[in-house]
Design a protein around this motif. Structure first.
Motif, mmCIF file in Angstrom:
data_model
loop_
_atom_site.group_PDB
_atom_site.id
_atom_site.type_symbol
_atom_site.label_atom_id
_atom_site.label_comp_id
_atom_site.label_asym_id
_atom_site.label_seq_id
_atom_site.Cartn_x
_atom_site.Cartn_y
_atom_site.Cartn_z
ATOM 1 N N PHE A 194 -19.089 -46.946 36.541
ATOM 2 C CA PHE A 194 -20.431 -47.021 36.126
ATOM 3 C C PHE A 194 -20.906 -45.463 35.849
ATOM 4 O O PHE A 194 -21.591 -45.363 35.062
ATOM 5 C CB PHE A 194 -21.126 -47.568 37.170
ATOM 6 N N SER A 195 -20.580 -44.716 36.995
ATOM 7 C CA SER A 195 -21.288 -43.466 36.951
ATOM 8 C C SER A 195 -20.635 -42.671 35.687
ATOM 9 O O SER A 195 -21.153 -41.939 35.059
ATOM 10 C CB SER A 195 -20.640 -42.365 38.144
ATOM 11 N N SER A 196 -19.264 -42.834 35.311
ATOM 12 C CA SER A 196 -18.534 -42.064 33.875
ATOM 13 C C SER A 196 -19.385 -42.892 32.872
ATOM 14 O O SER A 196 -19.673 -41.995 31.949
ATOM 15 C CB SER A 196 -17.133 -42.270 34.008
ATOM 16 N N GLY A 197 -19.548 -44.107 32.867
ATOM 17 C CA GLY A 197 -20.189 -44.678 31.698
ATOM 18 C C GLY A 197 -21.700 -43.932 31.560
ATOM 19 O O GLY A 197 -22.205 -43.683 30.560
ATOM 20 N N LEU A 198 -22.489 -43.960 32.645
ATOM 21 C CA LEU A 198 -23.776 -43.237 32.471
ATOM 22 C C LEU A 198 -23.668 -41.919 32.036
ATOM 23 O O LEU A 198 -24.323 -41.313 31.063
ATOM 24 C CB LEU A 198 -24.403 -43.333 33.744
ATOM 25 N N PHE A 199 -22.915 -41.295 32.679
ATOM 26 C CA PHE A 199 -22.524 -39.740 32.063
ATOM 27 C C PHE A 199 -22.416 -39.569 30.686
ATOM 28 O O PHE A 199 -23.148 -38.951 29.784
ATOM 29 C CB PHE A 199 -21.506 -38.965 32.780
ATOM 30 N N LEU A 200 -21.476 -40.457 29.801
ATOM 31 C CA LEU A 200 -21.142 -40.522 28.667
ATOM 32 C C LEU A 200 -22.207 -40.742 28.200
ATOM 33 O O LEU A 200 -22.673 -40.307 26.600
ATOM 34 C CB LEU A 200 -19.883 -41.289 28.439
ATOM 35 N N ILE A 201 -23.466 -41.861 28.436
ATOM 36 C CA ILE A 201 -24.261 -42.212 27.620
ATOM 37 C C ILE A 201 -25.462 -40.792 27.412
ATOM 38 O O ILE A 201 -25.764 -40.596 26.479
ATOM 39 C CB ILE A 201 -25.177 -43.304 28.305
ATOM 40 N N LEU A 202 -25.621 -40.289 28.637
ATOM 41 C CA LEU A 202 -26.616 -39.126 28.709
ATOM 42 C C LEU A 202 -25.896 -37.981 27.713
ATOM 43 O O LEU A 202 -26.970 -37.315 27.266
ATOM 44 C CB LEU A 202 -26.682 -38.655 30.185
ATOM 45 N N PHE A 203 -24.621 -37.784 28.054
ATOM 46 C CA PHE A 203 -24.165 -36.775 27.387
ATOM 47 C C PHE A 203 -24.108 -36.933 25.620
ATOM 48 O O PHE A 203 -24.557 -36.098 24.973
ATOM 49 C CB PHE A 203 -22.652 -36.483 27.563
ATOM 50 N N GLY A 204 -23.952 -38.524 25.435
ATOM 51 C CA GLY A 204 -23.928 -38.475 23.851
ATOM 52 C C GLY A 204 -25.269 -38.591 23.308
ATOM 53 O O GLY A 204 -25.785 -37.979 22.137
ATOM 54 N N GLY B 53 -21.929 -37.402 18.481
ATOM 55 C CA GLY B 53 -22.685 -37.380 19.785
ATOM 56 C C GLY B 53 -23.121 -38.917 20.025
ATOM 57 O O GLY B 53 -23.155 -39.472 21.000
ATOM 58 N N GLY B 54 -23.557 -39.711 19.039
ATOM 59 C CA GLY B 54 -23.919 -41.096 19.267
ATOM 60 C C GLY B 54 -22.699 -41.863 19.610
ATOM 61 O O GLY B 54 -22.848 -42.829 20.231
ATOM 62 N N PHE B 55 -21.548 -41.638 18.802
ATOM 63 C CA PHE B 55 -20.512 -42.198 19.266
ATOM 64 C C PHE B 55 -19.944 -42.378 20.741
ATOM 65 O O PHE B 55 -19.328 -43.398 21.444
ATOM 66 C CB PHE B 55 -19.278 -41.811 18.458
ATOM 67 N N VAL B 56 -20.165 -41.122 21.509
ATOM 68 C CA VAL B 56 -19.914 -40.949 22.660
ATOM 69 C C VAL B 56 -20.918 -41.884 23.517
ATOM 70 O O VAL B 56 -20.216 -42.335 24.401
ATOM 71 C CB VAL B 56 -19.963 -39.323 23.287
ATOM 72 N N ALA B 57 -22.221 -42.130 23.208
ATOM 73 C CA ALA B 57 -23.022 -42.612 23.893
ATOM 74 C C ALA B 57 -22.342 -44.223 24.114
ATOM 75 O O ALA B 57 -22.562 -44.891 25.022
ATOM 76 C CB ALA B 57 -24.450 -42.723 23.396
ATOM 77 N N PHE B 58 -21.943 -44.673 22.505
ATOM 78 C CA PHE B 58 -21.510 -46.125 22.615
ATOM 79 C C PHE B 58 -20.170 -46.292 23.404
ATOM 80 O O PHE B 58 -20.144 -47.315 23.971
ATOM 81 C CB PHE B 58 -21.164 -46.344 20.963
ATOM 82 N N ILE B 59 -19.348 -45.094 23.671
ATOM 83 C CA ILE B 59 -18.222 -45.484 24.442
ATOM 84 C C ILE B 59 -18.791 -45.600 26.105
ATOM 85 O O ILE B 59 -18.222 -46.658 26.691
ATOM 86 C CB ILE B 59 -17.237 -44.287 24.084
ATOM 87 N N GLY B 60 -19.605 -44.908 26.300
ATOM 88 C CA GLY B 60 -20.356 -44.992 27.710
ATOM 89 C C GLY B 60 -20.837 -46.495 27.718
ATOM 90 O O GLY B 60 -20.941 -47.053 28.982
ATOM 91 N N ILE B 61 -21.414 -47.008 26.964
ATOM 92 C CA ILE B 61 -22.213 -48.303 26.873
ATOM 93 C C ILE B 61 -21.052 -49.287 26.836
ATOM 94 O O ILE B 61 -21.026 -50.098 28.078
ATOM 95 C CB ILE B 61 -22.988 -48.805 25.664
ATOM 96 N N GLY B 62 -20.172 -49.111 26.430
ATOM 97 C CA GLY B 62 -18.930 -50.057 26.502
ATOM 98 C C GLY B 62 -18.250 -50.182 27.967
ATOM 99 O O GLY B 62 -17.840 -51.084 28.581
ATOM 100 N N ILE B 63 -18.137 -48.895 28.457
ATOM 101 C CA ILE B 63 -17.392 -48.829 29.958
ATOM 102 C C ILE B 63 -18.544 -49.460 30.717
ATOM 103 O O ILE B 63 -18.104 -50.070 31.671
ATOM 104 C CB ILE B 63 -17.454 -47.009 30.027
ATOM 105 N N ILE B 64 -20.049 -49.305 30.867
ATOM 106 C CA ILE B 64 -20.770 -50.007 31.643
ATOM 107 C C ILE B 64 -20.821 -51.392 31.583
ATOM 108 O O ILE B 64 -20.565 -52.292 32.636
ATOM 109 C CB ILE B 64 -22.206 -49.317 31.655
ATOM 110 N N ILE B 65 -20.675 -51.725 30.153
ATOM 111 C CA ILE B 65 -20.507 -53.246 29.969
ATOM 112 C C ILE B 65 -19.457 -54.053 30.822
ATOM 113 O O ILE B 65 -19.489 -54.895 31.134
ATOM 114 C CB ILE B 65 -20.484 -53.598 28.530
ATOM 115 N N GLN B 66 -18.175 -53.447 30.985
ATOM 116 C CA GLN B 66 -17.180 -53.780 31.642
ATOM 117 C C GLN B 66 -17.491 -54.145 33.131
ATOM 118 O O GLN B 66 -16.598 -54.948 33.923
ATOM 119 C CB GLN B 66 -16.089 -53.068 31.628
#
Length: 113
Positions: free
Chosen positions: A48-58, A68-81
């Motif tokens: 969850f922390s890594s996904g949140l970091f990717l969202i904020l970084f994106g 940039g936006g692509f990185v945020a979507f990866i973070g969302i995908g990680i959190i969704i899991q």
């Protein structure tokens, strides 16, 4: 090291892909929880922390040209899991989209006859 990591990703994707429609995402969440065992809380927190970091970084680099936006979507995908209720919603969405697709295919085949 990377070969072992990619093999784990392939196994996870196979479990997700081979799941029955309407239960695929919920089964994947259950599989991940079972796979982690006793270290479940730690792994969920890290994921969850890594996904949140990717969202904020994106979001921080989203205005730059590039991923940039692509990185945020990866973070969302990680959190969704990690959220079972979202898995249930995704299963409902998948069955709804499949029903719509079948309806439109039927309409198309009837219109060509």
């Amino acid at each position: 090291m990377f070969k072992k990591y990619w093999q784990k990703i392939r196994t996870d994707l196979k479990v997700l892909r081979d799941g029955p429609p309407g239960q695929r995402f919920q089964n994947f969440v259950d599989y991940r929880l079972e796979k982690r065992g006793k270290q479940q809380i730690l792994w969920r927190l890290l994921t969850f922390s890594s996904g949140l970091f990717l969202i904020l970084f994106g979001l921080a680099i989203g205005w730059l040209p590039g991923p940039g936006g692509f990185v945020a979507f990866i973070g969302i995908g990680i959190i969704i899991q990690e959220i079972p209720i979202i898995a249930k919603w995704l299963d409902q969405l998948e069955t709804g989209l499949r029903s719509c697709l079948q309806f439109f295919k039927k309409q198309k085949s009837e219109s060509t006859q």
